[in-house]
Motif scaffolding. Structure first.
Motif, PDB file in Angstrom:
ATOM      1  N   GLY A   1       2.773 -12.145  -8.195  1.00 55.89           N
ATOM      2  CA  GLY A   1       3.257 -13.212  -7.317  1.00 55.89           C
ATOM      3  C   GLY A   1       2.120 -13.929  -6.611  1.00 55.89           C
ATOM      4  N   ALA A   2       1.150 -13.162  -6.114  1.00 62.46           N
ATOM      5  CA  ALA A   2       0.015 -13.756  -5.393  1.00 62.46           C
ATOM      6  C   ALA A   2      -0.818 -14.634  -6.316  1.00 62.46           C
ATOM      7  CB  ALA A   2      -0.851 -12.662  -4.775  1.00 62.46           C
ATOM      8  N   GLU A   3      -1.102 -14.143  -7.516  1.00 67.74           N
ATOM      9  CA  GLU A   3      -1.902 -14.919  -8.462  1.00 67.74           C
ATOM     10  C   GLU A   3      -1.183 -16.184  -8.910  1.00 67.74           C
ATOM     11  OE1 GLU A   3      -2.980 -12.087 -11.487  1.00 67.74           O
ATOM     12  OE2 GLU A   3      -4.607 -11.275 -10.257  1.00 67.74           O
ATOM     13  N   SER A   4       0.142 -16.195  -8.782  1.00 66.71           N
ATOM     14  CA  SER A   4       0.937 -17.378  -9.122  1.00 66.71           C
ATOM     15  C   SER A   4       1.081 -18.329  -7.951  1.00 66.71           C
ATOM     16  CB  SER A   4       2.329 -16.951  -9.600  1.00 66.71           C
ATOM     17  OG  SER A   4       2.225 -16.108 -10.724  1.00 66.71           O
ATOM     18  N   GLY A   5       0.581 -17.936  -6.770  1.00 69.21           N
ATOM     19  CA  GLY A   5       0.685 -18.796  -5.598  1.00 69.21           C
ATOM     20  C   GLY A   5       2.027 -18.729  -4.889  1.00 69.21           C
ATOM     21  N   THR A   6       2.795 -17.678  -5.137  1.00 76.04           N
ATOM     22  CA  THR A   6       4.104 -17.525  -4.501  1.00 76.04           C
ATOM     23  C   THR A   6       3.919 -17.236  -3.014  1.00 76.04           C
ATOM     24  OG1 THR A   6       5.004 -16.650  -6.565  1.00 76.04           O
ATOM     25  CG2 THR A   6       6.268 -16.219  -4.561  1.00 76.04           C
ATOM     26  N   PRO A   7       4.590 -18.015  -2.140  1.00 74.78           N
ATOM     27  CA  PRO A   7       4.459 -17.768  -0.695  1.00 74.78           C
ATOM     28  C   PRO A   7       4.788 -16.315  -0.339  1.00 74.78           C
ATOM     29  CG  PRO A   7       5.566 -19.853  -1.066  1.00 74.78           C
ATOM     30  CD  PRO A   7       5.425 -19.176  -2.420  1.00 74.78           C
ATOM     31  N   GLN A   8       4.068 -15.780   0.613  1.00 73.62           N
ATOM     32  CA  GLN A   8       4.212 -14.436   1.167  1.00 73.62           C
ATOM     33  C   GLN A   8       3.668 -13.345   0.256  1.00 73.62           C
ATOM     34  OE1 GLN A   8       5.268 -13.872   4.410  1.00 73.62           O
ATOM     35  NE2 GLN A   8       4.600 -11.770   4.080  1.00 73.62           N
ATOM     36  N   ALA A   9       3.498 -13.604  -1.032  1.00 73.77           N
ATOM     37  CA  ALA A   9       3.049 -12.554  -1.944  1.00 73.77           C
ATOM     38  C   ALA A   9       1.615 -12.116  -1.653  1.00 73.77           C
ATOM     39  CB  ALA A   9       3.183 -13.004  -3.402  1.00 73.77           C
ATOM     40  N   ALA A  10       0.716 -13.055  -1.377  1.00 75.74           N
ATOM     41  CA  ALA A  10      -0.678 -12.687  -1.081  1.00 75.74           C
ATOM     42  C   ALA A  10      -0.749 -11.857   0.198  1.00 75.74           C
ATOM     43  CB  ALA A  10      -1.561 -13.928  -0.974  1.00 75.74           C
ATOM     44  N   ALA A  11       0.030 -12.246   1.193  1.00 74.73           N
ATOM     45  CA  ALA A  11       0.063 -11.492   2.448  1.00 74.73           C
ATOM     46  C   ALA A  11       0.598 -10.077   2.206  1.00 74.73           C
ATOM     47  CB  ALA A  11       0.920 -12.218   3.483  1.00 74.73           C
ATOM     48  N   ASP A  12       1.678  -9.965   1.441  1.00 72.60           N
ATOM     49  CA  ASP A  12       2.242  -8.647   1.147  1.00 72.60           C
ATOM     50  C   ASP A  12       1.269  -7.801   0.333  1.00 72.60           C
ATOM     51  OD1 ASP A  12       4.560  -9.204   2.550  1.00 72.60           O
ATOM     52  OD2 ASP A  12       5.775  -9.610   0.774  1.00 72.60           O
ATOM     53  N   LEU A  13       0.546  -8.426  -0.603  1.00 76.32           N
ATOM     54  CA  LEU A  13      -0.440  -7.691  -1.385  1.00 76.32           C
ATOM     55  C   LEU A  13      -1.561  -7.172  -0.483  1.00 76.32           C
ATOM     56  CD1 LEU A  13      -1.528  -6.638  -4.066  1.00 76.32           C
ATOM     57  CD2 LEU A  13      -2.564  -8.905  -4.437  1.00 76.32           C
ATOM     58  N   ALA A  14      -2.014  -8.005   0.438  1.00 72.51           N
ATOM     59  CA  ALA A  14      -3.048  -7.568   1.381  1.00 72.51           C
ATOM     60  C   ALA A  14      -2.561  -6.371   2.192  1.00 72.51           C
ATOM     61  CB  ALA A  14      -3.461  -8.717   2.297  1.00 72.51           C
ATOM     62  N   ILE A  15      -1.306  -6.398   2.616  1.00 72.27           N
ATOM     63  CA  ILE A  15      -0.722  -5.273   3.365  1.00 72.27           C
ATOM     64  C   ILE A  15      -0.689  -4.024   2.483  1.00 72.27           C
ATOM     65  CG2 ILE A  15       1.414  -4.364   4.383  1.00 72.27           C
ATOM     66  CD1 ILE A  15       1.961  -7.289   5.327  1.00 72.27           C
ATOM     67  N   ALA A  16      -0.229  -4.179   1.236  1.00 70.25           N
ATOM     68  CA  ALA A  16      -0.131  -3.024   0.334  1.00 70.25           C
ATOM     69  C   ALA A  16      -1.499  -2.388   0.114  1.00 70.25           C
ATOM     70  CB  ALA A  16       0.474  -3.449  -1.008  1.00 70.25           C
ATOM     71  N   ILE A  17      -2.515  -3.204  -0.012  1.00 68.50           N
ATOM     72  CA  ILE A  17      -3.862  -2.673  -0.247  1.00 68.50           C
ATOM     73  C   ILE A  17      -4.416  -2.063   1.038  1.00 68.50           C
ATOM     74  CG2 ILE A  17      -6.236  -3.290  -0.830  1.00 68.50           C
ATOM     75  CD1 ILE A  17      -5.007  -5.471  -2.687  1.00 68.50           C
ATOM     76  N   ALA A  18      -4.279  -2.777   2.150  1.00 66.46           N
ATOM     77  CA  ALA A  18      -4.913  -2.354   3.404  1.00 66.46           C
ATOM     78  C   ALA A  18      -4.268  -1.116   4.011  1.00 66.46           C
ATOM     79  CB  ALA A  18      -4.889  -3.493   4.417  1.00 66.46           C
ATOM     80  N   THR A  19      -2.989  -0.878   3.764  1.00 63.89           N
ATOM     81  CA  THR A  19      -2.318   0.251   4.402  1.00 63.89           C
ATOM     82  C   THR A  19      -2.510   1.563   3.657  1.00 63.89           C
ATOM     83  OG1 THR A  19      -0.233  -0.300   3.313  1.00 63.89           O
ATOM     84  CG2 THR A  19      -0.551  -1.122   5.543  1.00 63.89           C
ATOM     85  N   ASN A  20      -3.089   1.529   2.488  1.00 62.87           N
ATOM     86  CA  ASN A  20      -3.303   2.754   1.720  1.00 62.87           C
ATOM     87  C   ASN A  20      -4.524   2.531   0.846  1.00 62.87           C
ATOM     88  OD1 ASN A  20      -2.880   5.279   0.611  1.00 62.87           O
ATOM     89  ND2 ASN A  20      -1.553   4.498  -0.997  1.00 62.87           N
ATOM     90  N   THR A  21      -5.678   2.477   1.481  1.00 59.73           N
ATOM     91  CA  THR A  21      -6.810   1.964   0.733  1.00 59.73           C
ATOM     92  C   THR A  21      -8.048   2.836   0.801  1.00 59.73           C
ATOM     93  OG1 THR A  21      -8.057  -0.045   0.353  1.00 59.73           O
ATOM     94  CG2 THR A  21      -7.706   0.527   2.613  1.00 59.73           C
ATOM     95  N   ALA A  22      -8.788   2.771  -0.254  1.00 61.00           N
ATOM     96  CA  ALA A  22     -10.139   3.320  -0.285  1.00 61.00           C
ATOM     97  C   ALA A  22     -11.069   2.220   0.221  1.00 61.00           C
ATOM     98  CB  ALA A  22     -10.502   3.712  -1.709  1.00 61.00           C
ATOM     99  N   ALA A  23     -12.250   2.592   0.645  1.00 55.77           N
ATOM    100  CA  ALA A  23     -13.173   1.628   1.244  1.00 55.77           C
ATOM    101  C   ALA A  23     -13.435   0.431   0.346  1.00 55.77           C
ATOM    102  CB  ALA A  23     -14.479   2.326   1.599  1.00 55.77           C
TER     103      ALA A  23
END
Length: 159
Positions: free
Chosen positions: A70-92
């Motif tokens: 969704g983010a790579e397609s430019g779908t609204p909110q998808a990039a933000a949600d992807l950032a949340i998914a990565i940041a909330t359970n992430t390696a450095a």
């Protein structure tokens, strides 16, 4: 024919009525749309996995391919949600990727809508310099502006 917004509403309505059969039918239809390359449906499936919804449990690893599509397609909110998914359970090393998508979210969704995501990524970074990730986000935005969207494959079978 159903659209992703209607299907998402049907899932929420069915869950609120404790009709898991109806919710499941709508979920299968939404996932089929996503797997067929509908970026809005992919973003919605990703969001359901990101937060869990009473039908799907929270599963960040399952959320990421759908949100990335969704983010790579430019779908609204998808990039933000992807950032949340990565940041909330992430390696450095993934914090830079979260910073990239937070930058993209600011571009696609606007500053006000993405402020919380940017703050979350900064918290997850715990003092790490995010310049590299922000620069990758800026490059993505530049390509998006000049070439538009060209996402191939499916969030169900990335590649």
């Amino acid at each position: 024919a159903s659209d992703p917004v209607s299907l998402e509403a049907n899932i929420a309505d069915a869950i609120s009525r404790d009709d898991m059969d109806a919710a499941g039918v709508a979920l299968v239809e939404l996932k089929e749309m996503a797997c067929s390359g509908n970026s809005e449906a992919a973003a919605k499936i990703g969001r359901l996995y990101l937060f869990g919804n009473g039908l799907l449990g929270r599963d960040l690893e399952k959320a990421k391919p759908f949100l990335r599509y969704g983010a790579e397609s430019g779908t609204p909110q998808a990039a933000a949600d992807l950032a949340i998914a990565i940041a909330t359970n992430t390696a450095a090393e993934e914090v830079q990727e979260a910073a990239k998508w937070a930058k993209v979210a600011r571009y696609i969704d606007g500053e006000g809508a993405s402020d919380v995501v940017v703050q979350l990524v900064n918290l997850a970074a715990a003092g790490t310099d995010l310049t590299e990730g922000v620069q990758r986000g800026a490059r993505w935005i530049q390509l998006y502006r000049t070439r538009g969207v060209n996402v191939e494959g499916s969030p169900c079978h990335p590649g």
